[in-house]
Design a protein around this motif. Structure first.
Motif, PDB file in Angstrom:
ATOM      1  N   ALA A 204       0.864  -1.186   0.000  1.00  0.00           N
ATOM      2  CA  ALA A 204       0.000   0.000   0.000  1.00  0.00           C
ATOM      3  C   ALA A 204       0.898   1.232   0.000  1.00  0.00           C
ATOM      4  CB  ALA A 204      -0.903  -0.002   1.227  1.00  0.00           C
ATOM      5  N   ARG A 205       0.675   2.117  -0.962  1.00  0.00           N
ATOM      6  CA  ARG A 205       1.458   3.355  -1.047  1.00  0.00           C
ATOM      7  C   ARG A 205       0.519   4.550  -1.105  1.00  0.00           C
ATOM      8  NH1 ARG A 205       6.921   2.853  -1.907  1.00  0.00           N
ATOM      9  NH2 ARG A 205       7.634   0.709  -2.275  1.00  0.00           N
ATOM     10  N   ASP A 206       0.925   5.624  -0.435  1.00  0.00           N
ATOM     11  CA  ASP A 206       0.075   6.811  -0.407  1.00  0.00           C
ATOM     12  C   ASP A 206       0.298   7.659  -1.651  1.00  0.00           C
ATOM     13  OD1 ASP A 206       2.462   8.189  -0.012  1.00  0.00           O
ATOM     14  OD2 ASP A 206       2.140   8.441   2.141  1.00  0.00           O
ATOM     15  N   ALA A 207      -0.309   8.840  -1.679  1.00  0.00           N
ATOM     16  CA  ALA A 207      -0.261   9.686  -2.877  1.00  0.00           C
ATOM     17  C   ALA A 207       1.150  10.110  -3.241  1.00  0.00           C
ATOM     18  CB  ALA A 207      -1.151  10.922  -2.658  1.00  0.00           C
ATOM     19  N   SER A 208       2.041  10.169  -2.271  1.00  0.00           N
ATOM     20  CA  SER A 208       3.437  10.535  -2.532  1.00  0.00           C
ATOM     21  C   SER A 208       4.318   9.310  -2.787  1.00  0.00           C
ATOM     22  CB  SER A 208       3.994  11.345  -1.359  1.00  0.00           C
ATOM     23  OG  SER A 208       3.987  10.560  -0.166  1.00  0.00           O
ATOM     24  N   GLN A 209       3.666   8.151  -2.973  1.00  0.00           N
ATOM     25  CA  GLN A 209       4.351   6.884  -3.249  1.00  0.00           C
ATOM     26  C   GLN A 209       5.148   6.367  -2.048  1.00  0.00           C
ATOM     27  OE1 GLN A 209       4.125   4.782  -6.117  1.00  0.00           O
ATOM     28  NE2 GLN A 209       2.354   6.140  -6.154  1.00  0.00           N
ATOM     29  N   GLU A 210       4.867   6.896  -0.875  1.00  0.00           N
ATOM     30  CA  GLU A 210       5.528   6.397   0.326  1.00  0.00           C
ATOM     31  C   GLU A 210       4.853   5.096   0.772  1.00  0.00           C
ATOM     32  OE1 GLU A 210       6.597   7.766   4.909  1.00  0.00           O
ATOM     33  OE2 GLU A 210       5.642   9.172   3.519  1.00  0.00           O
ATOM     34  N   LEU A 211       5.663   4.104   1.128  1.00  0.00           N
ATOM     35  CA  LEU A 211       5.142   2.810   1.558  1.00  0.00           C
ATOM     36  C   LEU A 211       4.400   2.955   2.881  1.00  0.00           C
ATOM     37  CD1 LEU A 211       5.045  -0.265   0.984  1.00  0.00           C
ATOM     38  CD2 LEU A 211       7.180  -0.471   2.277  1.00  0.00           C
ATOM     39  N   ALA A 212       3.150   2.490   2.902  1.00  0.00           N
ATOM     40  CA  ALA A 212       2.321   2.627   4.103  1.00  0.00           C
ATOM     41  C   ALA A 212       2.007   1.290   4.759  1.00  0.00           C
ATOM     42  CB  ALA A 212       1.017   3.335   3.751  1.00  0.00           C
ATOM     43  N   GLY A 213       2.114   0.182   4.011  1.00  0.00           N
ATOM     44  CA  GLY A 213       1.810  -1.136   4.570  1.00  0.00           C
ATOM     45  C   GLY A 213       2.028  -2.206   3.528  1.00  0.00           C
ATOM     46  N   TYR A 214       1.972  -3.453   3.964  1.00  0.00           N
ATOM     47  CA  TYR A 214       2.161  -4.568   3.037  1.00  0.00           C
ATOM     48  C   TYR A 214       1.551  -5.832   3.628  1.00  0.00           C
ATOM     49  CZ  TYR A 214       5.729  -6.726   5.996  1.00  0.00           C
ATOM     50  OH  TYR A 214       6.370  -7.357   7.050  1.00  0.00           O
ATOM     51  N   ILE A 215       1.324  -6.816   2.759  1.00  0.00           N
ATOM     52  CA  ILE A 215       0.821  -8.113   3.195  1.00  0.00           C
ATOM     53  C   ILE A 215       1.438  -9.178   2.296  1.00  0.00           C
ATOM     54  CG2 ILE A 215      -1.256  -8.009   1.735  1.00  0.00           C
ATOM     55  CD1 ILE A 215      -2.779  -9.385   4.053  1.00  0.00           C
ATOM     56  N   VAL A 216       1.828 -10.296   2.889  1.00  0.00           N
ATOM     57  CA  VAL A 216       2.400 -11.433   2.164  1.00  0.00           C
ATOM     58  C   VAL A 216       1.519 -12.640   2.450  1.00  0.00           C
ATOM     59  CG1 VAL A 216       4.447 -12.839   1.751  1.00  0.00           C
ATOM     60  CG2 VAL A 216       4.701 -10.481   2.587  1.00  0.00           C
ATOM     61  N   ILE A 224      -1.569 -16.127   5.707  1.00  0.00           N
ATOM     62  CA  ILE A 224      -0.974 -14.786   5.693  1.00  0.00           C
ATOM     63  C   ILE A 224       0.318 -14.870   6.484  1.00  0.00           C
ATOM     64  CG2 ILE A 224      -1.260 -12.386   6.395  1.00  0.00           C
ATOM     65  CD1 ILE A 224      -4.286 -12.795   6.022  1.00  0.00           C
ATOM     66  N   LEU A 225       1.447 -14.616   5.825  1.00  0.00           N
ATOM     67  CA  LEU A 225       2.757 -14.844   6.444  1.00  0.00           C
ATOM     68  C   LEU A 225       3.294 -13.594   7.132  1.00  0.00           C
ATOM     69  CD1 LEU A 225       4.363 -16.944   3.567  1.00  0.00           C
ATOM     70  CD2 LEU A 225       2.891 -17.697   5.445  1.00  0.00           C
ATOM     71  N   GLN A 226       3.086 -12.441   6.519  1.00  0.00           N
ATOM     72  CA  GLN A 226       3.445 -11.169   7.142  1.00  0.00           C
ATOM     73  C   GLN A 226       2.393 -10.136   6.747  1.00  0.00           C
ATOM     74  OE1 GLN A 226       7.452  -9.673   6.704  1.00  0.00           O
ATOM     75  NE2 GLN A 226       8.407 -11.651   7.143  1.00  0.00           N
ATOM     76  N   PHE A 227       2.144  -9.201   7.682  1.00  0.00           N
ATOM     77  CA  PHE A 227       1.080  -8.220   7.465  1.00  0.00           C
ATOM     78  C   PHE A 227       1.317  -7.071   8.435  1.00  0.00           C
ATOM     79  CE2 PHE A 227      -3.838  -7.663   7.975  1.00  0.00           C
ATOM     80  CZ  PHE A 227      -3.805  -6.513   7.201  1.00  0.00           C
ATOM     81  N   ALA A 228       1.567  -5.877   7.905  1.00  0.00           N
ATOM     82  CA  ALA A 228       1.847  -4.751   8.797  1.00  0.00           C
ATOM     83  C   ALA A 228       1.558  -3.430   8.096  1.00  0.00           C
ATOM     84  CB  ALA A 228       3.295  -4.783   9.273  1.00  0.00           C
ATOM     85  N   VAL A 229       1.221  -2.434   8.900  1.00  0.00           N
ATOM     86  CA  VAL A 229       1.036  -1.054   8.451  1.00  0.00           C
ATOM     87  C   VAL A 229       1.969  -0.189   9.283  1.00  0.00           C
ATOM     88  CG1 VAL A 229      -0.587   0.889   8.302  1.00  0.00           C
ATOM     89  CG2 VAL A 229      -1.349  -1.434   7.737  1.00  0.00           C
ATOM     90  N   THR A 230       2.608   0.782   8.647  1.00  0.00           N
ATOM     91  CA  THR A 230       3.527   1.641   9.382  1.00  0.00           C
ATOM     92  C   THR A 230       2.779   2.341  10.532  1.00  0.00           C
ATOM     93  OG1 THR A 230       5.148   3.423   9.179  1.00  0.00           O
ATOM     94  CG2 THR A 230       3.160   3.608   7.856  1.00  0.00           C
ATOM     95  N   PRO A 231       3.381   2.410  11.710  1.00  0.00           N
ATOM     96  CA  PRO A 231       2.659   2.908  12.893  1.00  0.00           C
ATOM     97  C   PRO A 231       1.991   4.261  12.718  1.00  0.00           C
ATOM     98  CG  PRO A 231       4.704   1.866  13.565  1.00  0.00           C
ATOM     99  CD  PRO A 231       4.725   1.909  12.063  1.00  0.00           C
ATOM    100  N   ASP A 232       2.616   5.183  11.977  1.00  0.00           N
ATOM    101  CA  ASP A 232       2.036   6.524  11.877  1.00  0.00           C
ATOM    102  C   ASP A 232       0.881   6.625  10.890  1.00  0.00           C
ATOM    103  OD1 ASP A 232       3.554   6.210   9.604  1.00  0.00           O
ATOM    104  OD2 ASP A 232       4.472   8.201   9.677  1.00  0.00           O
ATOM    105  N   LYS A 233       0.541   5.506  10.228  1.00  0.00           N
ATOM    106  CA  LYS A 233      -0.576   5.531   9.287  1.00  0.00           C
ATOM    107  C   LYS A 233      -1.668   4.525   9.652  1.00  0.00           C
ATOM    108  CE  LYS A 233       1.735   7.412   5.207  1.00  0.00           C
ATOM    109  NZ  LYS A 233       2.970   7.867   5.874  1.00  0.00           N
ATOM    110  N   ARG A 234      -1.628   4.027  10.862  1.00  0.00           N
ATOM    111  CA  ARG A 234      -2.654   3.082  11.295  1.00  0.00           C
ATOM    112  C   ARG A 234      -3.944   3.825  11.636  1.00  0.00           C
ATOM    113  NH1 ARG A 234       1.396  -0.625  15.096  1.00  0.00           N
ATOM    114  NH2 ARG A 234       2.693  -1.334  13.344  1.00  0.00           N
ATOM    115  N   GLY A 235      -5.059   3.084  11.578  1.00  0.00           N
ATOM    116  CA  GLY A 235      -6.349   3.682  11.878  1.00  0.00           C
ATOM    117  C   GLY A 235      -6.980   4.409  10.711  1.00  0.00           C
ATOM    118  N   ARG A 236      -6.414   4.259   9.516  1.00  0.00           N
ATOM    119  CA  ARG A 236      -6.942   4.946   8.340  1.00  0.00           C
ATOM    120  C   ARG A 236      -7.579   3.980   7.336  1.00  0.00           C
ATOM    121  NH1 ARG A 236      -2.008   9.189   6.840  1.00  0.00           N
ATOM    122  NH2 ARG A 236      -1.562   9.880   8.994  1.00  0.00           N
ATOM    123  N   GLY A 237      -7.692   2.715   7.700  1.00  0.00           N
ATOM    124  CA  GLY A 237      -8.306   1.745   6.802  1.00  0.00           C
ATOM    125  C   GLY A 237      -7.341   1.046   5.867  1.00  0.00           C
ATOM    126  N   ILE A 238      -6.040   1.299   6.026  1.00  0.00           N
ATOM    127  CA  ILE A 238      -5.052   0.705   5.125  1.00  0.00           C
ATOM    128  C   ILE A 238      -4.955  -0.802   5.338  1.00  0.00           C
ATOM    129  CG2 ILE A 238      -2.599   0.644   4.493  1.00  0.00           C
ATOM    130  CD1 ILE A 238      -2.525   3.656   5.243  1.00  0.00           C
TER     131      ILE A 238
END
Length: 290
Positions: A204-216, A224-238
């Motif tokens: 998942a990447r935001d409008a500035s192409q910064e990585l916000a989360g991923y799932i494997v 699901i082997l790995q699944f995480a969202v960067t802490p400062d972008k949690r709670g936004r539905g990512i």
């Protein structure tokens, strides 16, 4: 008459026979494990199992017990991972697990292995006591979760400024900065690289192409082997959006997360809100060799 057991390391040629012993040994387990030949081969590769470090107990020429041993690194140290200990029902009660470890440990030390690692079901008190007597101690509790596709609660608007796309070159170094806890052996980057099963990685990447989360995940069996969202972008539905995209690509009827660190309280709350149910608890145990 008391059985006489001998112990030996195995070779690749022994793996088909060991598969059959594995099926028999785990048929009456707390959670019966029945792997096809293909699934067993996949396990050997994914968990870095080396036949030369797999020890077996024999009665005559028949394998009656075994320890599957994977080799690699865990938390930066050369590690031997117990990918499965099995003893046939008629041969239990003879301390074969402790005796197989007594046979295995000198070779591990000679090979530079610094620690032994395993997971054990929390209700399996005989196995836990056996491992404790061998020298293992519990390092953390783990939870396993499952949800069928029709149980998952993924309603709601998806974040408009986030794009979710598949990647073929995962950025493992960046991913680890998203973690609240470390993955277990089967869910490390090395294990994911090793597995021959098809795997899909979504970012998942935001409008500035910064990585916000991923799932494997593995689309065939729903793991699901790995699944995480960067802490400062949690709670936004990512996280919900990533999970929804994964669900649409998973062939299996249910999604699984095996061995989630029990200390990951926020992540477990997220899973329960999505209607995942905890179905099993394990302990991770470690034994230092140096």
């Amino acid at each position: 008459m008391e059985s006489t057991y001998t112990f030996s390391f195995l070779t690749a040629r022994d793996m088909p026979e060991l598969h059959q012993v594995f099926l028999e040994a785990f048929n009456d387990y707390f959670v019966p494990i029945q792997l096809t030949e293909e699934q067993f081969k996949t396990k050997l590769k994914r968990e870095s199992i080396d036949p030369a470090f797999c020890v077996a107990a024999f009665e005559g020429s028949t394998i009656v017990g075994f320890i599957l041993t994977g080799l690699g690194e865990f938390n930066g140290k050369p590690t031997a991972y117990n990918a499965g200990t099995g003893v046939l029902p008629d041969h239990r009660g003879h301390q074969l697990t402790r005796r197989m470890y007594a046979y295995l440990l000198p070779k591990l030390r000679e090979s530079g292995v610094e620690q032994c690692l395993l997971e054990v079901i929390q209700e399996n008190e005989p196995a836990i006591k056996s491992y404790q007597a061998t020298g293992f101690s519990t390092t953390r509790a783990l939870d396993c979760f499952r949800a069928t596709k029709d149980e998952l609660l993924l309603y709601g608007d998806e974040p408009e400024d986030v794009a979710i796309l598949p990647v073929t070159r995962p950025d493992w170094n960046t991913y680890q900065h998203f973690w609240d806890v470390e993955p277990t052996w089967q869910n490390t980057a090395a294990a994911i690289r090793n597995t021959p099963d098809e795997k899909i990685i979504l970012e998942a990447r935001d409008a500035s192409q910064e990585l916000a989360g991923y799932i494997v995940f593995l689309p065939k069996n729903g793991a699901i082997l790995q699944f995480a969202v960067t802490p400062d972008k949690r709670g936004r539905g990512i996280g919900k959006a990533l999970l929804k995209q994964a669900m649409q690509q998973i062939i299996a009827p249910a999604l699984l997360l095996i061995n989630v660190d029990a200390a990951a309280v926020d992540f477990k709350t997220f899973l329960r809100r999505r209607h995942f149910n905890r179905f099993l608890g394990q302990y991770e145990m470690l034994m230092p060799l140096v």
